[in-house]
Design a protein around this motif. Structure first.
Motif, PDB file in Angstrom:
ATOM      1  N   LEU A  32      36.646  24.361  -1.519  1.00  0.00           N
ATOM      2  CA  LEU A  32      35.886  23.111  -1.509  1.00  0.00           C
ATOM      3  C   LEU A  32      34.624  23.254  -0.667  1.00  0.00           C
ATOM      4  CD1 LEU A  32      35.636  20.194  -2.409  1.00  0.00           C
ATOM      5  CD2 LEU A  32      37.068  19.556  -0.450  1.00  0.00           C
ATOM      6  N   ALA A  33      34.737  23.931   0.460  1.00  0.00           N
ATOM      7  CA  ALA A  33      33.559  24.179   1.293  1.00  0.00           C
ATOM      8  C   ALA A  33      32.533  25.012   0.533  1.00  0.00           C
ATOM      9  CB  ALA A  33      33.967  24.869   2.590  1.00  0.00           C
ATOM     10  N   GLU A  38      27.409  25.376  -2.593  1.00  0.00           N
ATOM     11  CA  GLU A  38      26.685  25.675  -3.833  1.00  0.00           C
ATOM     12  C   GLU A  38      25.999  24.431  -4.405  1.00  0.00           C
ATOM     13  OE1 GLU A  38      25.941  28.568  -4.682  1.00  0.00           O
ATOM     14  OE2 GLU A  38      27.447  29.748  -3.625  1.00  0.00           O
ATOM     15  N   VAL A  39      26.652  23.298  -4.323  1.00  0.00           N
ATOM     16  CA  VAL A  39      26.027  22.061  -4.806  1.00  0.00           C
ATOM     17  C   VAL A  39      24.813  21.730  -3.938  1.00  0.00           C
ATOM     18  CG1 VAL A  39      26.356  19.561  -5.117  1.00  0.00           C
ATOM     19  CG2 VAL A  39      28.101  21.167  -5.922  1.00  0.00           C
ATOM     20  N   GLY A  40      24.919  21.998  -2.639  1.00  0.00           N
ATOM     21  CA  GLY A  40      23.769  21.805  -1.750  1.00  0.00           C
ATOM     22  C   GLY A  40      22.602  22.702  -2.130  1.00  0.00           C
ATOM     23  N   GLU A  41      22.911  23.947  -2.486  1.00  0.00           N
ATOM     24  CA  GLU A  41      21.859  24.870  -2.920  1.00  0.00           C
ATOM     25  C   GLU A  41      21.225  24.399  -4.229  1.00  0.00           C
ATOM     26  OE1 GLU A  41      23.412  28.869  -2.882  1.00  0.00           O
ATOM     27  OE2 GLU A  41      24.034  28.665  -0.786  1.00  0.00           O
ATOM     28  N   LEU A  42      22.030  23.844  -5.127  1.00  0.00           N
ATOM     29  CA  LEU A  42      21.494  23.269  -6.363  1.00  0.00           C
ATOM     30  C   LEU A  42      20.572  22.095  -6.042  1.00  0.00           C
ATOM     31  CD1 LEU A  42      21.331  22.939  -9.452  1.00  0.00           C
ATOM     32  CD2 LEU A  42      23.414  21.537  -9.292  1.00  0.00           C
ATOM     33  N   ALA A  43      21.006  21.233  -5.127  1.00  0.00           N
ATOM     34  CA  ALA A  43      20.183  20.078  -4.735  1.00  0.00           C
ATOM     35  C   ALA A  43      18.844  20.549  -4.179  1.00  0.00           C
ATOM     36  CB  ALA A  43      20.927  19.229  -3.708  1.00  0.00           C
ATOM     37  N   ARG A  44      18.879  21.584  -3.393  1.00  0.00           N
ATOM     38  CA  ARG A  44      17.638  22.123  -2.811  1.00  0.00           C
ATOM     39  C   ARG A  44      16.694  22.622  -3.908  1.00  0.00           C
ATOM     40  NH1 ARG A  44      16.151  23.566   2.192  1.00  0.00           N
ATOM     41  NH2 ARG A  44      14.709  25.293   2.452  1.00  0.00           N
ATOM     42  N   GLU A  45      17.250  23.344  -4.888  1.00  0.00           N
ATOM     43  CA  GLU A  45      16.420  23.847  -5.989  1.00  0.00           C
ATOM     44  C   GLU A  45      15.847  22.710  -6.827  1.00  0.00           C
ATOM     45  OE1 GLU A  45      15.232  26.922  -6.550  1.00  0.00           O
ATOM     46  OE2 GLU A  45      16.211  27.382  -4.650  1.00  0.00           O
ATOM     47  N   VAL A  46      16.661  21.692  -7.094  1.00  0.00           N
ATOM     48  CA  VAL A  46      16.169  20.539  -7.864  1.00  0.00           C
ATOM     49  C   VAL A  46      15.052  19.847  -7.081  1.00  0.00           C
ATOM     50  CG1 VAL A  46      16.796  18.253  -8.770  1.00  0.00           C
ATOM     51  CG2 VAL A  46      18.294  20.217  -9.181  1.00  0.00           C
ATOM     52  N   ASN A  47      15.220  19.721  -5.774  1.00  0.00           N
ATOM     53  CA  ASN A  47      14.195  19.087  -4.952  1.00  0.00           C
ATOM     54  C   ASN A  47      12.908  19.904  -4.960  1.00  0.00           C
ATOM     55  OD1 ASN A  47      13.132  17.122  -3.263  1.00  0.00           O
ATOM     56  ND2 ASN A  47      13.957  18.052  -1.409  1.00  0.00           N
ATOM     57  N   HIS A  48      13.032  21.229  -4.935  1.00  0.00           N
ATOM     58  CA  HIS A  48      11.843  22.080  -4.990  1.00  0.00           C
ATOM     59  C   HIS A  48      11.151  21.976  -6.347  1.00  0.00           C
ATOM     60  CE1 HIS A  48      12.443  23.803  -1.115  1.00  0.00           C
ATOM     61  NE2 HIS A  48      13.474  24.561  -1.436  1.00  0.00           N
ATOM     62  N   THR A  49      11.934  21.880  -7.402  1.00  0.00           N
ATOM     63  CA  THR A  49      11.362  21.876  -8.755  1.00  0.00           C
ATOM     64  C   THR A  49      10.845  20.501  -9.166  1.00  0.00           C
ATOM     65  OG1 THR A  49      12.891  23.646  -9.378  1.00  0.00           O
ATOM     66  CG2 THR A  49      11.855  22.430 -11.176  1.00  0.00           C
ATOM     67  N   LEU A  68      23.446  26.792 -10.884  1.00  0.00           N
ATOM     68  CA  LEU A  68      24.491  26.310 -11.793  1.00  0.00           C
ATOM     69  C   LEU A  68      25.489  27.428 -12.095  1.00  0.00           C
ATOM     70  CD1 LEU A  68      22.420  24.090 -14.239  1.00  0.00           C
ATOM     71  CD2 LEU A  68      24.170  23.313 -12.614  1.00  0.00           C
ATOM     72  N   GLY A  69      24.998  28.647 -12.256  1.00  0.00           N
ATOM     73  CA  GLY A  69      25.889  29.785 -12.470  1.00  0.00           C
ATOM     74  C   GLY A  69      26.820  30.002 -11.288  1.00  0.00           C
ATOM     75  N   ASP A  70      26.281  29.866 -10.072  1.00  0.00           N
ATOM     76  CA  ASP A  70      27.111  30.007  -8.871  1.00  0.00           C
ATOM     77  C   ASP A  70      28.184  28.926  -8.819  1.00  0.00           C
ATOM     78  OD1 ASP A  70      25.533  32.153  -8.145  1.00  0.00           O
ATOM     79  OD2 ASP A  70      24.446  31.083  -6.560  1.00  0.00           O
ATOM     80  N   ILE A  71      27.814  27.707  -9.215  1.00  0.00           N
ATOM     81  CA  ILE A  71      28.786  26.603  -9.230  1.00  0.00           C
ATOM     82  C   ILE A  71      29.888  26.884 -10.250  1.00  0.00           C
ATOM     83  CG2 ILE A  71      29.100  24.157  -9.849  1.00  0.00           C
ATOM     84  CD1 ILE A  71      26.321  23.682  -8.511  1.00  0.00           C
ATOM     85  N   ILE A  72      29.527  27.400 -11.413  1.00  0.00           N
ATOM     86  CA  ILE A  72      30.533  27.741 -12.425  1.00  0.00           C
ATOM     87  C   ILE A  72      31.491  28.790 -11.870  1.00  0.00           C
ATOM     88  CG2 ILE A  72      30.915  28.853 -14.666  1.00  0.00           C
ATOM     89  CD1 ILE A  72      28.290  27.466 -15.588  1.00  0.00           C
ATOM     90  N   PHE A  73      30.952  29.798 -11.171  1.00  0.00           N
ATOM     91  CA  PHE A  73      31.799  30.838 -10.597  1.00  0.00           C
ATOM     92  C   PHE A  73      32.775  30.252  -9.578  1.00  0.00           C
ATOM     93  CE2 PHE A  73      32.681  33.879  -7.193  1.00  0.00           C
ATOM     94  CZ  PHE A  73      33.315  34.877  -7.910  1.00  0.00           C
ATOM     95  N   VAL A  74      32.264  29.460  -8.642  1.00  0.00           N
ATOM     96  CA  VAL A  74      33.132  28.899  -7.597  1.00  0.00           C
ATOM     97  C   VAL A  74      34.131  27.920  -8.203  1.00  0.00           C
ATOM     98  CG1 VAL A  74      33.188  27.533  -5.473  1.00  0.00           C
ATOM     99  CG2 VAL A  74      31.427  29.274  -5.780  1.00  0.00           C
ATOM    100  N   MET A  75      33.690  27.101  -9.158  1.00  0.00           N
ATOM    101  CA  MET A  75      34.596  26.159  -9.817  1.00  0.00           C
ATOM    102  C   MET A  75      35.719  26.924 -10.530  1.00  0.00           C
ATOM    103  SD  MET A  75      33.790  23.610 -13.011  1.00  0.00           S
ATOM    104  CE  MET A  75      33.425  25.032 -14.027  1.00  0.00           C
ATOM    105  N   THR A  76      35.363  28.039 -11.147  1.00  0.00           N
ATOM    106  CA  THR A  76      36.362  28.850 -11.844  1.00  0.00           C
ATOM    107  C   THR A  76      37.335  29.482 -10.855  1.00  0.00           C
ATOM    108  OG1 THR A  76      34.765  29.270 -13.615  1.00  0.00           O
ATOM    109  CG2 THR A  76      36.677  30.722 -13.500  1.00  0.00           C
TER     110      THR A  76
END
Length: 116
Positions: A32-33, A38-49, A68-76
């Motif tokens: 979960l951590a 990873e979701v935080g890193e996605l948020a950062r990228e969305v904010n940059h873009t 998103l790929g990293d999130i899929i990996f961790v979710m899996t």
């Protein structure tokens, strides 16, 4: 790279990767951590873009796709560690949304569909 994977193939590939290490899957709390990171890193990228916060010159050139790929990996990893079939989990979730939320938003008309 134009490869399509089923959820079963994704889960098997991740399991093959993780199984080669003595440590194996992390505990659910650690997973979960990791997911939160990873979701935080996605948020950062969305904010940059799409937001008002440009990247610093010293920051890596990650993309939303990478995150998103990293999130899929961790979710899996999380699903595998708990013996959860992602296809079954997805089916349950979609059924819930398709029934509970079927009239929640304005549906497109035939004309809207034709113009898409």
């Amino acid at each position: 790279m134009n490869t399509a994977y089923t959820t079963k193939e994704i889960q098997a590939r991740v399991d093959a990767y993780i199984s080669q290490f003595k440590e194996g899957y992390f505990s659910p709390l650690s997973m979960l951590a990791r997911m939160t990171e990873e979701v935080g890193e996605l948020a950062r990228e969305v904010n940059h873009t799409y937001g008002e916060k440009p990247k610093k010159a010293s920051e890596d050139a990650n993309t939303i796709e990478d995150e998103l790929g990293d999130i899929i990996f961790v979710m899996t990893c999380f699903a595998n560690s708990l013996n959860i079939d992602l296809s079954e989990a997805f089916e349950k979730s979609m059924t819930k949304f398709e029934t509970r939320d079927k009239d929640r938003w304005t549906k497109k008309t035939q004309e809207d569909l034709h113009n898409d």
